[in-house]
Enzyme design. Structure first.
Site, PDB file in Angstrom:
ATOM      1  N   GLU A 190      -4.046  -9.323   3.755  1.00 34.37           N
ATOM      2  CA  GLU A 190      -4.840  -8.981   4.932  1.00 34.37           C
ATOM      3  C   GLU A 190      -6.020  -9.902   5.194  1.00 34.37           C
ATOM      4  O   GLU A 190      -6.359 -10.192   6.346  1.00 34.37           O
ATOM      5  CB  GLU A 190      -5.337  -7.530   4.811  1.00 34.37           C
ATOM      6  CG  GLU A 190      -4.272  -6.476   5.086  1.00 34.37           C
ATOM      7  CD  GLU A 190      -3.458  -6.119   3.857  1.00 34.37           C
ATOM      8  OE1 GLU A 190      -2.777  -5.081   3.872  1.00 34.37           O
ATOM      9  OE2 GLU A 190      -3.486  -6.895   2.868  1.00 34.37           O
ATOM     10  N   GLU A 250       0.836  -1.206   0.000  1.00 33.42           N
ATOM     11  CA  GLU A 250       0.000   0.000   0.000  1.00 33.42           C
ATOM     12  C   GLU A 250       0.869   1.254   0.000  1.00 33.42           C
ATOM     13  O   GLU A 250       0.549   2.246  -0.670  1.00 33.42           O
ATOM     14  CB  GLU A 250      -0.946  -0.028   1.203  1.00 33.42           C
ATOM     15  CG  GLU A 250      -2.028  -1.089   1.050  1.00 33.42           C
ATOM     16  CD  GLU A 250      -2.874  -1.281   2.285  1.00 33.42           C
ATOM     17  OE1 GLU A 250      -4.090  -1.468   2.130  1.00 33.42           O
ATOM     18  OE2 GLU A 250      -2.331  -1.244   3.405  1.00 33.42           O
TER      19      GLU A 250
END
Length: 267
Positions: free
Chosen positions: A133, A113
């Site tokens: 995640e 990210e």
């Protein structure tokens, strides 16, 4: 230091320095990263930043699952907003100057990210990328669900996010996630070469071009073109544009005043 911040002329080298934990960000490192970006963004003499990780094994493995994510969960359990911004980097519009990600090794979860929040990404052949995640019961909450589908075709984004599996450097380049693959021995040299080329351009024009691209993505073509026109008009009124056009006519390199960076064109 949790985050190393070095000045190389007009270029800032920001290094996540926690190699013993695959450069995962705990609360301390997250806050230190925020300070680094604040220093970069507010210093008019710094034009481009390079973000990398120490140790050679990982660029960044995201938020520390033992400390950082439990801290975020506690905030959420108390009913408060728990936006994951990784030092503010993954929030839209926080960093107005160009940032280059120099990736060596694992670039996963919040690490990816962070890399996606950069403007240009280069990596080594042994680098791996992924958003894992969902394997741990959460989603890529640092901009992963929003930036990945904007960078790569939707099918690839969905596969990476929903499976949590990683991809290698070759596939990352093929789908457009990274700009190029270079050897580990020339990774930073390549990043600095790109940064120097960007820094040689009109600083106001570079910032305005980045703004036009990012802000225009969520607009219609008509509105995006209007934004582009507004920014171009304001640039043409600056000393940077005057200098750039004069330098072209005189067949020399332009000399831009970095002090003008404090007042970049805005909509």
């Amino acid at each position: 230091m949790p985050i190393d911040f070095e000045r190389k002329g007009a270029i800032a080298l920001v290094t996540i320095n926690r190699p013993d934990a695959m450069n995962a960000l705990d609360v301390e490192h997250d806050q230190a990263l925020a300070e680094a970006w604040k220093e970069f963004e507010t210093d008019p003499t710094l034009l481009v930043a390079i973000l990398t990780g120490a140790g050679g094994r990982a660029f960044c493995s995201g938020g520390d699952l033992k400390t950082y994510m439990p801290w975020r969960r506690d905030i959420a359990l108390r009913g408060k907003e728990s936006t994951i911004s990784f030092g503010g980097m993954t929030l839209a519009g926080e960093i107005t100057k160009p940032v280059i990600a120099a990736v060596h090794g694992h670039c996963i979860a919040g690490g990816l990210e962070l890399a996606m929040a950069c403007d240009i990404r280069i990596c080594t052949p042994d680098s791996r990328f992924g958003l894992a995640e969902v394997r741990w019961g959460v989603l890529p909450g640092g901009g992963g669900t929003q930036r990945l589908p904007r960078l790569v075709p939707m099918g690839y984004a969905l596969e990476m996010i929903l499976t949590g599996e990683t991809i290698d450097a070759e596939r990352a380049e093929r789908i457009g996630l990274v700009n190029r693959i270079v050897g580990a021995d020339v990774l930073l040299d390549t990043a600095f070469a790109i940064a120097e080329r960007v820094a040689a351009n009109g600083p106001l024009a570079v910032k305005a071009a980045k703004q036009a691209i990012h802000d225009g993505l969520d607009r219609s073509l008509q509105d995006g073109l209007a934004l582009e026109g507004t920014l171009q008009k304001r640039l043409l009124q600056t000393a940077d544009a005057e200098e750039g056009l004069r330098a072209f006519a005189e067949r020399r390199r332009p000399v831009y005043a970095t002090s003008a960076l404090a007042k970049a064109p805005k909509t």
